[in-house]
Motif scaffolding. Structure first.
Motif, PDB file in Angstrom:
ATOM      1  N   ALA A   6       3.191   1.691 -86.423  1.00 51.98           N
ATOM      2  CA  ALA A   6       3.813   2.780 -86.709  1.00 51.98           C
ATOM      3  C   ALA A   6       5.055   3.136 -86.937  1.00 51.98           C
ATOM      4  O   ALA A   6       5.625   3.875 -87.559  1.00 51.98           O
ATOM      5  CB  ALA A   6       3.412   3.870 -85.624  1.00 51.98           C
ATOM      6  N   GLU A  48      -7.840  -0.740 -84.978  1.00 52.34           N
ATOM      7  CA  GLU A  48      -8.122  -0.246 -86.367  1.00 52.34           C
ATOM      8  C   GLU A  48      -7.233   0.290 -87.366  1.00 52.34           C
ATOM      9  O   GLU A  48      -7.419   0.604 -88.165  1.00 52.34           O
ATOM     10  CB  GLU A  48      -9.012   1.138 -85.874  1.00 52.34           C
ATOM     11  CG  GLU A  48     -10.352   0.626 -85.048  1.00 52.34           C
ATOM     12  CD  GLU A  48     -10.882   1.847 -84.417  1.00 52.34           C
ATOM     13  OE1 GLU A  48     -10.477   2.934 -84.462  1.00 52.34           O
ATOM     14  OE2 GLU A  48     -12.031   1.787 -83.977  1.00 52.34           O
ATOM     15  N   VAL A  88      -2.930  -4.259 -77.552  1.00 53.21           N
ATOM     16  CA  VAL A  88      -3.337  -3.476 -78.981  1.00 53.21           C
ATOM     17  C   VAL A  88      -2.171  -2.316 -78.954  1.00 53.21           C
ATOM     18  O   VAL A  88      -1.897  -1.888 -80.167  1.00 53.21           O
ATOM     19  CB  VAL A  88      -4.762  -3.024 -78.775  1.00 53.21           C
ATOM     20  CG1 VAL A  88      -5.097  -2.204 -79.645  1.00 53.21           C
ATOM     21  CG2 VAL A  88      -5.637  -4.232 -78.627  1.00 53.21           C
ATOM     22  N   SER A  89      -2.002  -1.849 -77.951  1.00 54.17           N
ATOM     23  CA  SER A  89      -0.959  -0.545 -78.040  1.00 54.17           C
ATOM     24  C   SER A  89       0.477  -0.950 -78.382  1.00 54.17           C
ATOM     25  O   SER A  89       0.936  -0.186 -79.363  1.00 54.17           O
ATOM     26  CB  SER A  89      -0.958  -0.069 -76.406  1.00 54.17           C
ATOM     27  OG  SER A  89      -2.230   0.482 -76.077  1.00 54.17           O
ATOM     28  N   ALA A 117      -0.174  -1.511 -82.245  1.00 50.96           N
ATOM     29  CA  ALA A 117      -0.182  -0.064 -83.110  1.00 50.96           C
ATOM     30  C   ALA A 117       1.076   0.699 -82.979  1.00 50.96           C
ATOM     31  O   ALA A 117       1.469   1.353 -83.921  1.00 50.96           O
ATOM     32  CB  ALA A 117      -1.317   0.718 -82.186  1.00 50.96           C
ATOM     33  N   MET A 157     -11.014  -3.510 -81.107  1.00 51.25           N
ATOM     34  CA  MET A 157     -10.332  -2.247 -80.664  1.00 51.25           C
ATOM     35  C   MET A 157      -9.105  -2.073 -81.872  1.00 51.25           C
ATOM     36  O   MET A 157      -8.546  -0.910 -81.942  1.00 51.25           O
ATOM     37  CB  MET A 157      -9.630  -2.606 -79.300  1.00 51.25           C
ATOM     38  CG  MET A 157     -10.455  -2.708 -78.190  1.00 51.25           C
ATOM     39  SD  MET A 157      -9.822  -3.193 -76.811  1.00 51.25           S
ATOM     40  CE  MET A 157      -8.698  -1.944 -76.309  1.00 51.25           C
TER      41      MET A 157
END
Lengths: 93, 161
Positions: free
Chosen positions: B106, B129, B98-99, B102, B127
Motif C-alpha cells: 500500500a 489477496e 501478511v500484514s 500488505a 490469506m
C-alpha cells in the motif's frame, strides 16, 4: 508523543489475525473509522491489511498493533486528543 | 520515487524479514542477497534486532549484505515518502508477515515479492489477496524447496520489472 508500548493500554485480543481485529472493532466499538496502512496513530505507522479499522468509544481508541514476533494485538488506550484526531477523519469522509 | 540508500543510480532491494523463529529465513535471505548482487541489485536488510543480528553475524565480512534498516524505520521511510526501493522482498510465515506485506504494497509503487514458507505456508499464502508476486514452499528447516523456486523466478522477476 509517547511510545505505544510505554502507554497505559489494555489488551483486548492477543496473537490475533488482522481479520479478527477488524471484526472485533466493527462489532464491539460504538463507532469505527477505516484507515489505510501507514496511517500515523500515536507515534507509529499502522501495519495491516487494508482497510484497518480503528474503534472509538468516547475518548477510548481500539486499534491493532502488529510486531513480527508477537503477531497482532488489539489494544485499547484512552487518549482524548488522538481520539478526536481519528474521529475527524470520519467527518471528512 | 526511487532513491537508493547510496544516492546513485543502482537498483536496490529491501529484504523484509519476519520473526527469525523459522530456521530457513536467515539462509534464504543471505542466498537472495547473493543472487541480487549477481544481478547488480544492492540488498538492504530490514528487520527487527534479532533478525538483523542473525544476518550480521553470518556475513561478518559483508560479502552479501552491507546495509541494514530497523523494521520500524523502514516502514516510516516508506510511509513518509523519504526513501523507497526498486523491489521489496517480504519474508512471510505468519499472519503478521501478511500484514507487513500488505502495508508495504500500500505504501510503495515498487514491486512486492513475497516469500511464503513454514509449516503452514499454504494457509498463509491463501490469506494474501493483494497484488504481488508469490514464491511459496513448505520450507522449515530445509531451505532447498524455497531456493529452487527462487532460482526459477528471480531472473525473470528482476529483468521484467
Amino acid at each position: 508523543m509517547a511510545c505505544v508500548e510505554s502507554m497505559n493500554y489494555e489488551i483486548l485480543l492477543r496473537n490475533a489475525s488482522f481479520r479478527e481485529c477488524r471484526d472485533y472493532v466493527r462489532s464491539h466499538c460504538a463507532e469505527y473509522v477505516d484507515v489505510s496502512p501507514g496511517y500515523r496513530l500515536f507515534d507509529m505507522h499502522m501495519i495491516g491489511v487494508p482497510p484497518i479499522s480503528i474503534g472509538l468509544d468516547g475518548d477510548t481508541i481500539v486499534f491493532p498493533f502488529t510486531k513480527p514476533c508477537y503477531g497482532t494485538y488489539l489494544l485499547k488506550i484512552e487518549d482524548r486528543s488522538e481520539a478526536e484526531k481519528v474521529r475527524a477523519l470520519k467527518k471528512r469522509k | 520515487m526511487t532513491t537508493n540508500p547510496k544516492g546513485d543510480e543502482g537498483k536496490t532491494a529491501a529484504l523484509v524479514l519476519g520473526c527469525p523463529q523459522v530456521p530457513v529465513q536467515t539462509g534464504i535471505a543471505l542466498y537472495l542477497s547473493y543472487s541480487l548482487k549477481k544481478e547488480g541489485i544492492e540488498p538492504v536488510i530490514a528487520g527487527n534486532r534479532a533478525a538483523r543480528a542473525l544476518i550480521d553475524i553470518s556475513d561478518p565480512s559483508r560479502h552479501y549484505v552491507e546495509k541494514f534498516l530497523d523494521l520500524d524505520l523502514y516502514i516510516e521511510l516508506l510511509a513518509e515518502k523519504k526513501q523507497d526501493f526498486d523491489y521489496h522482498f517480504v519474508f512471510i510465515h505468519n499472519d503478521a508477515g501478511v500484514s507487513y506485506a500488505a502495508t508495504i504494497q500500500a505504501l510503495s509503487p515498487a514491486p512486492v515479492i513475497v516469500l511464503v514458507y513454514g509449516e503452514h505456508f499454504r494457509e498463509v499464502s491463501d490469506m494474501i489477496e493483494f497484488p504481488c508476486e508469490k514464491i511459496a514452499a513448505k520450507a522449515v528447516h530445509n531451505p532447498m524447496p524455497l531456493r529452487r523456486k527462487l532460482d526459477e523466478v528471480l531472473p525473470w522477476l528482476v529483468s521484467s520489472q
